[in-house]
Design an enzyme around this catalytic site. Structure first.
Site, PDB file in Angstrom:
ATOM      1  N   ASP A  29       0.839  -1.196   0.000  1.00 14.44           N
ATOM      2  CA  ASP A  29       0.000   0.000   0.000  1.00 14.44           C
ATOM      3  C   ASP A  29       0.873   1.245   0.000  1.00 14.44           C
ATOM      4  O   ASP A  29       1.929   1.267   0.627  1.00 14.44           O
ATOM      5  CB  ASP A  29      -0.910  -0.018   1.240  1.00 14.44           C
ATOM      6  CG  ASP A  29      -2.026   1.004   1.169  1.00 14.44           C
ATOM      7  OD1 ASP A  29      -2.329   1.480   0.064  1.00 14.44           O
ATOM      8  OD2 ASP A  29      -2.589   1.329   2.230  1.00 14.44           O
ATOM      9  N   HIS A  46       3.077   3.438  -9.046  1.00 17.53           N
ATOM     10  CA  HIS A  46       2.877   2.016  -9.321  1.00 17.53           C
ATOM     11  C   HIS A  46       4.122   1.403  -9.963  1.00 17.53           C
ATOM     12  O   HIS A  46       4.480   0.257  -9.657  1.00 17.53           O
ATOM     13  CB  HIS A  46       1.660   1.821 -10.215  1.00 17.53           C
ATOM     14  CG  HIS A  46       0.362   2.230  -9.568  1.00 17.53           C
ATOM     15  ND1 HIS A  46       0.030   1.851  -8.278  1.00 17.53           N
ATOM     16  CD2 HIS A  46      -0.672   2.991 -10.022  1.00 17.53           C
ATOM     17  CE1 HIS A  46      -1.158   2.352  -7.977  1.00 17.53           C
ATOM     18  NE2 HIS A  46      -1.602   3.042  -9.004  1.00 17.53           N
ATOM     19  N   LEU A 140      11.508 -20.531  -3.610  1.00 18.75           N
ATOM     20  CA  LEU A 140      10.473 -19.657  -3.077  1.00 18.75           C
ATOM     21  C   LEU A 140       9.177 -19.810  -3.874  1.00 18.75           C
ATOM     22  O   LEU A 140       9.195 -19.840  -5.105  1.00 18.75           O
ATOM     23  CB  LEU A 140      10.941 -18.204  -3.160  1.00 18.75           C
ATOM     24  CG  LEU A 140       9.912 -17.128  -2.770  1.00 18.75           C
ATOM     25  CD1 LEU A 140       9.684 -17.115  -1.268  1.00 18.75           C
ATOM     26  CD2 LEU A 140      10.353 -15.759  -3.272  1.00 18.75           C
TER      27      LEU A 140
END
Length: 254
Positions: A29, A46, A140
């Site tokens: 956020d 962004h 991962l």
């Protein structure tokens, strides 16, 4: 008090107090505010957020995290201006196209969680490509929550189970937490141990409500584009200082 087998398994799989988290989930956020504070368009925030995603993936591997879930686009984000939605979709497409080969070479397995039915055919194909290419990887696990909402995910799971009951393949009285867990988008992924939210907000925003039942939350003031290895490491350090009791007595005072 009886404890459901699903909860027992989740607690047993969780790291003890003082242990590093196996699964970290992040609510990313603050991109827009980061840009606004610098007099830049939101899309630049962004773009810088995508760079933070790359840093977080590398940091997760360096810090021994085995599962990383990133909240990239929520079901509610469609309410944003059409131009911003288009920018976000474009960034996701570019991230997958440009970074998929590197993720694959790094032995990262990509999982996509969220509702795909309303997405364009080309985006659905791109998401499937990312999963298919990396399916056999053993490093991962990077779960990207896209067009994701936790309540909507639970509704989809309930519908899946209802179809099984209707077809006569499942006794409704046999449905337990494990059945619901297996019907969720995150099936096969352990529950998050740590949920991080950046930007100073203290909301969970419909993110993994079922899975994060026993998670520890760390709320950071940092805006997402500023998130880096040191920030990630500090959040894990905070997690490791927590006393995780799971409804029982403290291991430090029992």
């Amino acid at each position: 008090m009886a404890v459901d087998a699903r909860n027992q398994a989740a607690v047993a799989a969780a790291p003890p107090s003082g242990g590093a988290p196996v699964h970290v989930a992040i609510i990313m956020d603050g991109n827009g505010r980061w840009a606004a504070r610098r007099g830049l368009p939101r899309v630049e925030g962004h773009r810088r957020g995508v760079e933070a995603v790359r840093r977080s993936v590398r940091a997760a591997s360096d810090l021994g995290v085995r599962y990383l879930t990133l909240y990239s686009f929520s079901s509610e984000n469609w309410r944003r201006p059409a131009t911003e939605v288009a920018d976000l979709l474009g960034l996701l497409k570019r991230f997958i196209r440009h970074d998929l080969a590197e993720l694959h070479a790094a032995n990262v397995r990509v999982r996509i969680i969220g509702d795909r039915d309303s997405l364009s055919a080309d985006l659905q194909a791109l998401l499937c490509e990312a999963e298919d290419l990396t399916r056999a990887n053993t490093g991962l696990v990077l779960a990207i929550a896209f067009n994701y909402g936790g309540r909507q995910e639970i509704v989809r799971a309930v519908r899946r189970l209802a179809r099984e009951v209707k077809a006569g393949r499942l006794d409704p009285e046999a449905i337990d937490m494990a059945h619901i867990d297996a019907a969720l988008d995150t099936h096969g992924i352990p529950d998050p141990d740590l949920v991080i939210r950046t930007s100073g907000e203290h909301r969970v925003s419909n993110f993994l409500p079922w899975q994060a039942t026993y998670a520890e939350y760390v709320f950071l003031p940092d805006l997402w584009p500023d998130f880096d290895h040191a920030t990630f490491e500090a959040a894990i350090g905070e997690f490791m200082r927590r006393d995780r009791r799971f409804g029982g007595l403290s291991a430090r005072t029992a």
